[in-house]
Each structure stands twice: as structure tokens, then as C-alpha cells.
Design a protein around this motif. Sequence first.
Motif, PDB file in Angstrom:
ATOM      1  N   PRO A 132       0.814  -1.234   0.000  1.00 29.10           N
ATOM      2  CA  PRO A 132       0.000   0.000   0.000  1.00 29.10           C
ATOM      3  C   PRO A 132       0.836   1.268   0.000  1.00 29.10           C
ATOM      4  O   PRO A 132       0.494   2.244  -0.682  1.00 29.10           O
ATOM      5  CB  PRO A 132      -0.836  -0.141   1.274  1.00 29.10           C
ATOM      6  N   ALA A 133       1.909   1.310   0.804  1.00 28.34           N
ATOM      7  CA  ALA A 133       2.720   2.530   0.867  1.00 28.34           C
ATOM      8  C   ALA A 133       3.343   2.847  -0.487  1.00 28.34           C
ATOM      9  O   ALA A 133       3.416   4.008  -0.891  1.00 28.34           O
ATOM     10  CB  ALA A 133       3.818   2.364   1.926  1.00 28.34           C
ATOM     11  N   ILE A 134       3.794   1.810  -1.220  1.00 26.96           N
ATOM     12  CA  ILE A 134       4.389   2.037  -2.530  1.00 26.96           C
ATOM     13  C   ILE A 134       3.314   2.424  -3.550  1.00 26.96           C
ATOM     14  O   ILE A 134       3.556   3.235  -4.452  1.00 26.96           O
ATOM     15  CB  ILE A 134       5.154   0.783  -2.994  1.00 26.96           C
ATOM     16  N   LYS A 135       2.117   1.849  -3.422  1.00 27.37           N
ATOM     17  CA  LYS A 135       1.016   2.246  -4.310  1.00 27.37           C
ATOM     18  C   LYS A 135       0.706   3.734  -4.160  1.00 27.37           C
ATOM     19  O   LYS A 135       0.557   4.453  -5.149  1.00 27.37           O
ATOM     20  CB  LYS A 135      -0.223   1.414  -4.005  1.00 27.37           C
ATOM     21  N   THR A 136       0.590   4.184  -2.906  1.00 23.31           N
ATOM     22  CA  THR A 136       0.294   5.599  -2.662  1.00 23.31           C
ATOM     23  C   THR A 136       1.417   6.474  -3.211  1.00 23.31           C
ATOM     24  O   THR A 136       1.166   7.511  -3.839  1.00 23.31           O
ATOM     25  CB  THR A 136       0.124   5.839  -1.155  1.00 23.31           C
TER      26      THR A 136
END
Length: 487
Positions: free
Chosen positions: A378-382
Motif C-alpha cells: 500500500p505505501a508504494i502504491k500511494t
Amino acid sequence: MSDTGTDAMPAAARPRNVSLPLDWFRAQTLSMQFLAGSGVLILFTTLIAGYLISEITSGSAVHNKAGAAAVLVQSMTEPIVQALATQNMLPAEAIEQLDELLADPSFRQRFPHLEVWRPEGTVAYSLSKELINREFPPPPGLRQALLGEVAVYRADLTAPEHTTRNFRIPYLEIYSPLREHASGRIIAVAEIHEAVLAEEAARLRWMSWAAVALVSAFLMAGLFGIVQRGSRTIELQKRHLMQRAEEAETTSAELLELRDRARRASLELADLNEKFIRSIGADLHDGPSQLLGFAILQIEQVRTVRTAARRRIALAALKDALDGALSEIRIIAKALVLPEIEHLGAEAIIARAIKLHEARTDTKVAFEPGGTDLDLPPAIKTCLYRFVQEGLNNAYRHAGGHDQRVQCRIDERIMEVSVHDSGRPIGAGSGIGKNTGMGIYGLRQRIESLGGRLSFERQPGRGARLKMIFELGEGTWLGQTGVTHHR
């Protein structure tokens, strides 16, 4: 008085010179140390074993052949010298018989000299006639033969019976007892000089030395092969361990650097968030808050107005103020809230950011995907979404949205995404005047805090490029959230 002894030698020079062989030995590989150490030991062992084996082998062969030669000479001479049992000298007939017996060339070639000794040391017969009836000190072989044994000695060239004849060749001397037929008493000793036996003894010694040397060489080669194989394995493992140690040291230094960068990025990101929150507060105060305050004032005006025309004007102004406040609030909220990207892959997230940007700016963006579509944490997606959003906003703001392109290359090891533009065309107006994102500075802090890198290049006449790189195998988040293929 100065001391000129060993204490005057420089202290640093003595240990260095003394330790040179030891330092050289320690610097060699295990196989070379084994070759040097065991080579010395095997050399000494070979010398000792070769000497003992050659002496035992040659001695045994010499004694066996000497016994056979003694029996041969004894069988030929013993019947002729029986007169010595009762006389001190051989009669002329016996001497002639011995001369005829020894006149055979093959016998003389093997036994070039023959003497018959009386027990007290008198020569009763000899091929060298000048020695007959002369007395000499009894040689050791004579004394041993008088005890009933066959004795073998190397000729002593300094003995009187040899110096008289000027001997130069060290023959082997074989002493054989001659007995009286009736009583078996030893009445004389036959001494023969064996030339062939000496050569045979020398040949046996060389063969023994060669056999021991050959066995030692094979033993050394076999052991060296085994040790060399183990030494190569150890050296290979040693090099691998040193390489791993260097890699571990390099990785440790990189981890320390990444930790420092992450700490600085966290501090800067916290400061940036604080500034961002203050900027949101300022936007709310200067925008929607002012419009809502104006709307409140219009409410009081609507209450106090007396005519319908003026009431309609006041209500219209109130509606405009509320609409403006609502529009401002929506603009601020749209910049803060992400679209639904939780279940999207990397390429789908990029496509969603491009689609929203095209709808908001009424421009076109070219997308060049490449590699594998991965399902990221999720952090990399954001971070990926914010990067594309900020990059396209920056291209639209500074280049008027001219020739906007997004390129990506994603595989199991690296994710590389870049946003390009070709610069502002001549005569183009300005883009949107307000930045709705966090800016490149804040974007850099966000990316570096997750272990990635951000670069920005501006080339005169060719536009600009904003690029983000994540090494998927080295990110600090990889141990917590895995990377999987997106289906």
C-alpha cells in the motif's frame, strides 16, 4: 669502550631477518606448507630408509653369494691342502695342482687373487708367489674364519699383504675355512678376492635407493594431491568468506546510510506535513472561511431588507458565496483524497492517475508501460500514485501539458517510472496557477523514506524528466509486505 657484540645489532633488523623463512612459510597455501614441511621429513626418512634397506639388501645378497663362492672354492682347494694338517708348508706338488686349477681364465676373471693362510698368519699359497711362506698380521677375516664362519670384508688397501703388491682396487675378500677330512679340524683358511660380487653389491645398493626414492615420490605425490585438493577447497572458501565479509561490510555501510537518510527523511517529512497542514488551514481560512463569513453577512442583510427586489439580490449574493465556498472545499478535498487504488496493480494505478489528470486538465498523456504488472504494498502504491500525479501537474503547470508522457519499467528487481514533457510551446499561455500537490521536495522525502530515489532533469529546448526508482529487492518495506504478480 663500545660494545661490538650482537647487542649492537639493530633490534628491528634481527627479528626481521630471523623470521623471514617463517613469514614465507606462513604466507604460503596449505598445500605448499605441506609440500615444504613433509618434503623435508620425507627426505630424511628416505635417506635413512634407503641406507638401511640398501645395506640390508646388499649385505644379504653379498653374504649369500659369498657363501656360494666359499663353498665352490672350498670344494676345489680343500682336497689339495690336506698336507697342511701335518706340515707347515705345502709341498711343490700341491702348489702345482693349485696353479693348474686356478689357470682357468673364467675362474681368474671372477677370482683374480687367491691365498691360503695358515692359522698363525703365514701365507701357505698365493697367486702372487712372492707372498708364499711370508707371515703377516692376521686380518680380521682370518680370525673369523678360524671360528668356522665364512667372512666377507672389503679389502683394506693399507694391509701389508696388499701394499706389498701395490693394490689399488678395493675387492671383496671372502674367507672360507678349510678342514682336515679325518677330524674336521680347521687347518687353513682360503682367501679369495671377488670382483663381480663388489659390482653386484653396488648395483643392489643403487636399486634399493631407486626403489625407496620412487616409493617416496609416489607417496609424496599422492599425499600432496589429497592435501592440494583440500587446500584449494579451503582457499576457495576463504576467498568466498572474504568476499562475503566485504559484501556484508558494504551492505552494513549502505544500511547505516539508508537509516540516516530515512531518519532525516522522517524528520523532514514531519516538518513538511506540519507546513502542509498549515497551508491547508491557510487555504481554508482564506477561501471557504471568507466566503462563509460573507454568506453570514448576507443572511443579516436578507433579514433586514424590505423590498422583494433587494431580497432577491441579497439571496443571489448569498448563493454565490455558498457555491464558491463549496467549490473551494471540493478543490481542497480532491487534492487530499486518493481514488480507490487498494486493489489495483502498478500499471492500473498509473493509468488511473493519468485518466484523472486528463479529465481535470483536458489534456492528453501518452503511457508507455513495460515489464511485469506487480501488486505492490500500500505505501508504494500511494507513493506511485502521488509521483505520477505530481509529475503530470508539474508538466502541466510549467509546460502547458505539451507532449506529456509516462514511461514505466517494472520487473522482479526494479521499478522505474518517469514523467516527461517537451517544454512550453512558443506563445502558449500559463497553466493552472495553483499547485494542488505536495511539490517535488515533499515527494522526494516520501520516496526516500521508503528506500527509493528521485531525480529531476531539465534540458533546455527538450523539456524535463522526473524519474522515480525503487529497487524492489532492497527496499526496507520488502520484509514486511511481499511483492506479488498482479492478476
